[in-house]
Design a protein around this motif. Structure first.
Motif, PDB file in Angstrom:
ATOM      1  N   PHE A  43      41.087  32.879  94.793  1.00 29.04           N
ATOM      2  CA  PHE A  43      39.642  32.799  94.965  1.00 29.04           C
ATOM      3  C   PHE A  43      39.346  32.599  96.448  1.00 29.04           C
ATOM      4  N   SER A  44      38.489  33.411  97.020  1.00 29.05           N
ATOM      5  CA  SER A  44      38.200  33.291  98.453  1.00 29.05           C
ATOM      6  C   SER A  44      37.369  32.044  98.753  1.00 29.05           C
ATOM      7  N   ARG A  45      36.463  31.673  97.852  1.00 30.65           N
ATOM      8  CA  ARG A  45      35.609  30.503  98.099  1.00 30.65           C
ATOM      9  C   ARG A  45      36.291  29.189  97.736  1.00 30.65           C
ATOM     10  N   PHE A  46      37.331  29.249  96.907  1.00 31.43           N
ATOM     11  CA  PHE A  46      38.044  28.046  96.478  1.00 31.43           C
ATOM     12  C   PHE A  46      39.535  28.260  96.710  1.00 31.43           C
ATOM     13  N   PRO A  47      40.039  27.959  97.908  1.00 33.60           N
ATOM     14  CA  PRO A  47      41.435  28.279  98.235  1.00 33.60           C
ATOM     15  C   PRO A  47      42.474  27.538  97.403  1.00 33.60           C
ATOM     16  N   GLU A  48      42.099  26.446  96.756  1.00 36.55           N
ATOM     17  CA  GLU A  48      43.065  25.720  95.931  1.00 36.55           C
ATOM     18  C   GLU A  48      43.243  26.364  94.558  1.00 36.55           C
ATOM     19  N   GLN A  49      42.426  27.377  94.241  1.00 38.14           N
ATOM     20  CA  GLN A  49      42.475  28.015  92.928  1.00 38.14           C
ATOM     21  C   GLN A  49      43.031  29.437  93.018  1.00 38.14           C
ATOM     22  N   THR A  50      43.848  29.785  92.017  1.00 33.51           N
ATOM     23  CA  THR A  50      44.410  31.129  91.910  1.00 33.51           C
ATOM     24  C   THR A  50      44.257  31.599  90.465  1.00 33.51           C
ATOM     25  N   ALA A  51      43.672  32.770  90.290  1.00 34.01           N
ATOM     26  CA  ALA A  51      43.527  33.345  88.950  1.00 34.01           C
ATOM     27  C   ALA A  51      44.827  34.033  88.567  1.00 34.01           C
ATOM     28  N   ILE A 110      43.691  29.896  85.238  1.00 34.76           N
ATOM     29  CA  ILE A 110      43.401  29.532  86.624  1.00 34.76           C
ATOM     30  C   ILE A 110      44.329  28.385  86.980  1.00 34.76           C
ATOM     31  N   PHE A 111      45.137  28.592  88.018  1.00 38.67           N
ATOM     32  CA  PHE A 111      46.077  27.582  88.505  1.00 38.67           C
ATOM     33  C   PHE A 111      45.412  26.870  89.671  1.00 38.67           C
ATOM     34  N   ILE A 112      45.333  25.543  89.607  1.00 36.92           N
ATOM     35  CA  ILE A 112      44.673  24.765  90.665  1.00 36.92           C
ATOM     36  C   ILE A 112      45.666  23.753  91.210  1.00 36.92           C
ATOM     37  N   GLN A 113      45.856  23.801  92.526  1.00 38.43           N
ATOM     38  CA  GLN A 113      46.695  22.827  93.204  1.00 38.43           C
ATOM     39  C   GLN A 113      45.928  22.329  94.421  1.00 38.43           C
ATOM     40  N   PRO A 114      45.265  21.171  94.293  1.00 40.44           N
ATOM     41  CA  PRO A 114      44.357  20.709  95.337  1.00 40.44           C
ATOM     42  C   PRO A 114      44.997  20.414  96.689  1.00 40.44           C
ATOM     43  N   ASP A 115      46.281  20.078  96.739  1.00 42.30           N
ATOM     44  CA  ASP A 115      46.881  19.719  98.024  1.00 42.30           C
ATOM     45  C   ASP A 115      47.514  20.909  98.736  1.00 42.30           C
ATOM     46  N   ARG A 116      47.497  22.073  98.142  1.00 39.54           N
ATOM     47  CA  ARG A 116      48.080  23.267  98.760  1.00 39.54           C
ATOM     48  C   ARG A 116      46.968  24.285  98.998  1.00 39.54           C
ATOM     49  N   LEU A 117      46.408  24.295 100.191  1.00 42.37           N
ATOM     50  CA  LEU A 117      45.269  25.164 100.458  1.00 42.37           C
ATOM     51  C   LEU A 117      45.653  26.535 100.986  1.00 42.37           C
ATOM     52  N   TYR A 118      46.945  26.767 101.240  1.00 41.08           N
ATOM     53  CA  TYR A 118      47.305  28.089 101.745  1.00 41.08           C
ATOM     54  C   TYR A 118      47.668  29.022 100.598  1.00 41.08           C
ATOM     55  N   LYS A 119      47.756  30.289 100.905  1.00 41.45           N
ATOM     56  CA  LYS A 119      47.894  31.337  99.901  1.00 41.45           C
ATOM     57  C   LYS A 119      49.160  31.186  99.052  1.00 41.45           C
ATOM     58  N   ARG A 120      48.993  31.439  97.770  1.00 41.43           N
ATOM     59  CA  ARG A 120      50.115  31.399  96.831  1.00 41.43           C
ATOM     60  C   ARG A 120      50.107  32.677  96.007  1.00 41.43           C
ATOM     61  N   THR A 121      51.280  33.046  95.520  1.00 41.16           N
ATOM     62  CA  THR A 121      51.429  34.228  94.682  1.00 41.16           C
ATOM     63  C   THR A 121      52.114  33.814  93.392  1.00 41.16           C
ATOM     64  N   ILE A 122      51.603  34.300  92.282  1.00 41.29           N
ATOM     65  CA  ILE A 122      52.189  34.017  90.977  1.00 41.29           C
ATOM     66  C   ILE A 122      52.454  35.359  90.306  1.00 41.29           C
ATOM     67  N   ARG A 123      53.717  35.632  90.024  1.00 44.88           N
ATOM     68  CA  ARG A 123      54.086  36.909  89.418  1.00 44.88           C
ATOM     69  C   ARG A 123      54.692  36.747  88.016  1.00 44.88           C
ATOM     70  N   LEU A 124      55.015  35.507  87.641  1.00 44.32           N
ATOM     71  CA  LEU A 124      55.687  35.280  86.375  1.00 44.32           C
ATOM     72  C   LEU A 124      55.279  33.932  85.799  1.00 44.32           C
ATOM     73  N   ILE A 125      55.041  33.916  84.498  1.00 49.17           N
ATOM     74  CA  ILE A 125      54.896  32.656  83.770  1.00 49.17           C
ATOM     75  C   ILE A 125      55.815  32.738  82.556  1.00 49.17           C
ATOM     76  N   LYS A 126      56.208  31.579  82.065  1.00 47.81           N
ATOM     77  CA  LYS A 126      56.990  31.516  80.833  1.00 47.81           C
ATOM     78  C   LYS A 126      56.205  30.679  79.845  1.00 47.81           C
ATOM     79  N   VAL A 127      56.032  31.225  78.659  1.00 48.40           N
ATOM     80  CA  VAL A 127      55.346  30.530  77.582  1.00 48.40           C
ATOM     81  C   VAL A 127      56.382  30.260  76.510  1.00 48.40           C
TER      82      VAL A 127
END
Length: 136
Positions: free
Chosen positions: A91-99, A62-79
């Motif tokens: 998350f519809s109820r928590f706009p700062e969170q993206t699964a 779960i990626f959380i960015q409290p100061d960015r409340l608009y929609k974000r898309t994540i298609r790639l991560i690097k480990v």
């Protein structure tokens, strides 16, 4: 052969469940709504105040960015420099969170538990950014 496979799976699950496997991640505890079960989540916070939560119960990040409340898309991560294609689900109820969801959940979770550096490639409408989380 099947017995060996089961033994290997149990050994991996035990290793992942042990507290020493998560020593590099910070720990956060939460109680379920019925108040009976205690859940343990592992997280890291970077210098920008962004938070990456490792949800081992649903097998996702779960990626959380409290100061960015608009929609974000994540298609790639690097480990640790290895690219992993992912899908994101806000998350519809928590706009700062993206699964962040991945196909090979068990394999990716193992990599995340052992990671030293995780890079999250985030797209905000037309803007792109990379969030880096160092895990020591």
């Amino acid at each position: 052969m099947m017995h060996l496979y089961r033994l290997l799976v149990v050994a991996i699950l035990c290793a992942l469940a042990s507290p020493t496997a998560f020593a590099k991640w910070d720990e956060e505890r939460d109680v379920t709504t019925n108040g009976k079960d205690e859940l343990v989540y592992y997280f890291k916070t970077n210098e920008q105040g962004q938070k990456l939560v490792l949800d081992k119960y649903v097998k996702r990040l779960i990626f959380i960015q409290p100061d960015r409340l608009y929609k974000r898309t994540i298609r790639l991560i690097k480990v640790d420099g290895q690219s992993i294609e992912v899908m994101s689900d806000p998350f519809s109820r928590f706009p700062e969170q993206t699964a962040i969801i991945f196909e090979n959940k068990d394999e990716v979770l193992k990599k995340l538990f052992l990671a030293k550096k995780i890079e999250v490639f985030v797209r905000y409408n037309r803007d792109e950014a990379v969030s880096v989380f160092q895990i020591k």
